[in-house]
Enzyme design. Structure first.
Site, short mmCIF file in Angstrom:
data_model
loop_
_atom_site.label_atom_id
_atom_site.label_comp_id
_atom_site.label_asym_id
_atom_site.label_seq_id
_atom_site.Cartn_x
_atom_site.Cartn_y
_atom_site.Cartn_z
CG PHE A 172 -6.13 4.23 2.55
CD1 PHE A 172 -5.54 5.48 2.32
CD2 PHE A 172 -5.30 3.13 2.71
CE1 PHE A 172 -4.15 5.61 2.27
CE2 PHE A 172 -3.92 3.25 2.66
CZ PHE A 172 -3.35 4.50 2.44
NE ARG A 200 -7.33 2.24 7.07
CZ ARG A 200 -6.21 1.73 6.62
NH1 ARG A 200 -5.37 2.46 5.95
NH2 ARG A 200 -5.91 0.47 6.85
CB SER A 249 -2.89 -4.91 1.67
OG SER A 249 -3.89 -5.63 2.37
CB CYS A 304 -1.24 0.41 -6.25
SG CYS A 304 -2.13 0.95 -7.71
CD GLU A 404 2.40 -1.66 -1.50
OE1 GLU A 404 1.75 -2.48 -0.82
OE2 GLU A 404 1.91 -1.06 -2.47
P1 NAD Z 1 -6.25 -2.94 2.80
O1 NAD Z 1 -6.02 -4.29 2.24
O2 NAD Z 1 -5.86 -2.68 4.20
O3 NAD Z 1 -7.82 -2.58 2.70
C1 NAD Z 1 -8.56 -2.82 1.50
C2 NAD Z 1 -9.96 -3.29 1.86
O4 NAD Z 1 -9.88 -4.59 2.46
C3 NAD Z 1 -10.68 -2.39 2.83
O5 NAD Z 1 -12.00 -2.23 2.39
C4 NAD Z 1 -10.57 -3.12 4.16
O6 NAD Z 1 -11.72 -2.94 4.97
C5 NAD Z 1 -10.43 -4.58 3.77
N1 NAD Z 1 -9.48 -5.32 4.62
C6 NAD Z 1 -8.34 -4.85 5.16
N2 NAD Z 1 -7.68 -5.84 5.80
C7 NAD Z 1 -8.42 -6.93 5.67
C8 NAD Z 1 -8.25 -8.28 6.10
N3 NAD Z 1 -7.18 -8.66 6.80
N4 NAD Z 1 -9.19 -9.17 5.78
C9 NAD Z 1 -10.26 -8.78 5.05
N5 NAD Z 1 -10.46 -7.52 4.62
C10 NAD Z 1 -9.56 -6.61 4.91
O7 NAD Z 1 -5.57 -1.90 1.81
P2 NAD Z 1 -5.40 -0.35 2.02
O8 NAD Z 1 -4.39 -0.11 3.10
O9 NAD Z 1 -6.72 0.30 2.12
O10 NAD Z 1 -4.77 0.05 0.60
C11 NAD Z 1 -3.39 0.04 0.33
C12 NAD Z 1 -2.98 -1.18 -0.45
O11 NAD Z 1 -3.76 -1.29 -1.62
C13 NAD Z 1 -1.54 -1.11 -0.93
O12 NAD Z 1 -0.95 -2.39 -0.78
C14 NAD Z 1 -1.66 -0.77 -2.40
O13 NAD Z 1 -0.58 -1.17 -3.22
C15 NAD Z 1 -2.91 -1.50 -2.76
N6 NAD Z 1 -3.53 -0.94 -3.94
C16 NAD Z 1 -3.43 -1.64 -5.10
C17 NAD Z 1 -3.98 -1.13 -6.26
C18 NAD Z 1 -3.87 -1.86 -7.55
O14 NAD Z 1 -4.62 -1.55 -8.47
N7 NAD Z 1 -2.98 -2.84 -7.68
C19 NAD Z 1 -4.65 0.12 -6.24
C20 NAD Z 1 -4.73 0.79 -5.02
C21 NAD Z 1 -4.17 0.26 -3.87
#
Ligand code: NAD
Length: 521
Positions: A172, A200, A249, A304, A404
């Site tokens: 998101f 979201r 995540s 991130c 985090e």
């Molecule tokens: P999230 O993992 O909740 O969601 C990411 C995607 O995965 C979404 O499309 C969601 O629908 C799906 N998803 C969520 N939970 C899932 C599950 N249990 N099983 C399968 N699919 C699932 O992440 P978020 O809250 O949208 O984003 C924040 C996180 O992303 C933070 O941890 C941040 O550090 C990380 N992030 C990392 C980078 C990077 O390049 N390293 C960049 C941006 C964000």
């Protein structure tokens, strides 16, 4: 129209009104070149994080709709892979222009759905645009290798070829940049792409899809589905999907990496982080304090690469009161309000989680020097706001250090020496980014060499590499072999075919059958 409401709340993003279920706008799917209403009976509400009003609904795409999306990608693949590389390049050249022309409109959708300030949302689009611009160099990036005359009359050469149908799953926090790390790079290489944006914040991806279509991408080359776990499982399991790009995540990323790999797919997963800024006493104080505050609290810490942990080395610990003063000057407001430095968190649950982590610091013996938990933003009393928060006297065993936080919270540790600081950073499981602040080149060099983190800034707080390089987070921040964008991105979305070719001038009948392994010597 991209969203049913494109002429309504999504374009008049600051005039969102609460709605009855029948009048809530719905986000469409993008299947085979058409924006279509889902037949799903399961929908997810989209909220404006500054008000918590429901501004739209996004479907859990049905199995039939997801199947139709993959079939569309699969049908479009042979012709797209066969389209001349110059034609694919032309599509991207038009695309980068259309993104530029619509940058502010995409940013408005981001602020509406995600909450970040408009200026920051424009940066979100801009960093994605840079990847699209770089992908326009595909004619050089996709070059293979050649070796003439490896033996008599024999030449060796390799091609980089697309994989087929690739898929992307996005988080998101960067609604434009991260999808743009994915489908433009994959598609310019000749792949077709199935995108699942974050449920979201789907709006930016939908507008980006419309602009790609307007740039001349043929029907079926990009398809978009919406949903959560079912859509993710569908992508991990579908035999026609060859590669998955994931950003989000650790919980989701590790699951997707394992499930996708088990089904024989390439998977690249960029995940969570805990980025440390190390401050040396010889650093330029004013510059360092400004950089720390911007990188810790910008985007409400929902990056991130947010610099969420600072280690003050030696005498730099005396700067702590001034750090607090700098943080107090930041203005917390809805992202569309003039002068806002940081907006709300994405959900009330995210706010609660962040506040609980701040609480844990107090319980475990840390000191709260600046507390943003009870902030009230006039006119936005229902928003998910947390103000800049600074926790000092933190030690590596505390929960607020280990987790985090993903909010506007800076945790502060102190050490006597650089070596101790390096030890702390290297003991942390994450390896996304880090920065050192110093005016001493030898200190900077030592830190850059000894720290076990994939992206290092020297007096640069958020060292996200430009797209001629790649995003190289390491250790627990990444799973996979090949990173996003840059040369690595092209490698991820292509496979090599190597051709050994012999053309003899002599009459082939003069040679006897070769029954031993050819050594080509
Ligand atoms: P999230 O993992 O909740 O969601 C990411 C995607 O995965 C979404 O499309 C969601 O629908 C799906 N998803 C969520 N939970 C899932 C599950 N249990 N099983 C399968 N699919 C699932 O992440 P978020 O809250 O949208 O984003 C924040 C996180 O992303 C933070 O941890 C941040 O550090 C990380 N992030 C990392 C980078 C990077 O390049 N390293 C960049 C941006 C964000």
């Amino acid at each position: 129209r991209i969203l049913q409401v494109s002429s309504g709340v999504y374009s008049r993003w600051h005039l969102v009104s609460s709605s009855s279920s029948s009048s809530v706008p719905t986000v469409k799917l993008f299947i085979d070149g058409k924006f279509v209403e889902s037949k799903s009976d399961k929908w997810i509400d989209i909220h404006n994080p500054a008000t918590n009003e429901v501004i739209g609904r996004v479907p859990h795409a049905t199995k039939a709709e997801m199947d139709a999306a993959v079939s569309s990608c699969k049908r479009a693949f042979p012709a797209w892979a066969d389209t001349s590389i110059l034609s694919r390049q032309q599509v991207l050249l038009r695309y980068q222009q259309l993104i530029k022309e619509n940058l502010k409109e995409i940013a408005r959708i981001i602020t509406l759905e995600q909450g970040k300030t408009l200026a920051d949302a424009e940066g979100d689009v801009f960093r994605g645009l840079q990847v699209v611009e770089h992908a326009c160099s595909v004619t050089s990036l996709m070059l293979g290798e050649t070796m003439p005359s490896i033996t008599k009359d024999m030449d060796l050469y390799s091609y980089r070829l697309p994989l087929g149908v690739c898929a992307g799953i996005a988080p998101f926090n960067f609604p434009a940049m991260i999808p743009l790390w994915m489908f433009p790079v994959a598609m310019v290489c000749g792949n077709t792409f199935l995108m699942k944006p974050s449920e979201r914040v789907p709006g930016a991806t939908m507008l980006l899809a419309k602009l790609l279509q307007d740039s001349g991408a043929p029907d079926g080359t990009l398809n978009i589905i919406h949903g959560q776990h079912e859509a993710v499982n569908f992508i991990c399991d579908h035999p026609d999907i060859k590669a998955i790009s994931f950003v989000g995540s650790n919980q989701a990323g590790e699951y997707i990496f394992e499930r996708g790999s088990r089904h024989g797919k390439r998977v690249q997963a960029n995940m969570g982080a805990k980025n440390h800024g190390v401050v040396m006493p010889d650093a330029n104080k004013e510059n360092t304090l400004n950089q720390l505050v911007g990188a810790a609290f910008g985007a409400a810490g929902q990056r991130c690469m947010a610099l969420s942990t600072v280690i003050l080395v030696g005498e730099s610990k005396k700067w702590l009161p001034e750090l607090v003063e700098h943080a107090k000057n930041l203005r917390v407001n809805a992202g569309d309000q003039p002068g806002a430095d940081l907006g709300p968190l994405i959900t009330p649950q995210a706010k609660e989680r962040v506040c609980n982590l701040i609480d844990s610091g107090t319980k475990e013996g840390a000191s709260i020097l600046l507390d943003g938990r009870n902030i009230k933003v006039k006119g936005y009393e229902n928003g998910n706001f947390v103000g800049p928060t600074i926790i000092s006297n933190v030690t590596p065993n505390m929960t607020c250090y280990k987790e985090e936080i993903f909010g506007p919270v800076l945790v502060v540790l102190e050490t006597g020496t650089l070596d101790e600081a390096i030890k702390i950073v290297n003991n942390n499981p994450y390896g996304n980014g880090t920065a050192i602040f110093t005016t001493n080149g030898a200190t900077a060099r030592k830190y850059s060499h000894l720290v076990d983190v994939g992206q290092v800034g020297v007096n640069v707080p958020i060292p996200v590499p430009l797209p001629m390089f790649s995003f190289t987070g390491s250790r627990s921040s990444f799973r996979g072999d090949t990173n996003f964008y840059g040369k690595q991105g092209i490698q991820f979305y292509t496979q090599l075919k190597t051709i050994t070719s012999q053309w003899k001038e002599e009459d082939a009948t003069l040679f006897s059958p070769a029954v031993v392994m050819p050594t080509m010597g």
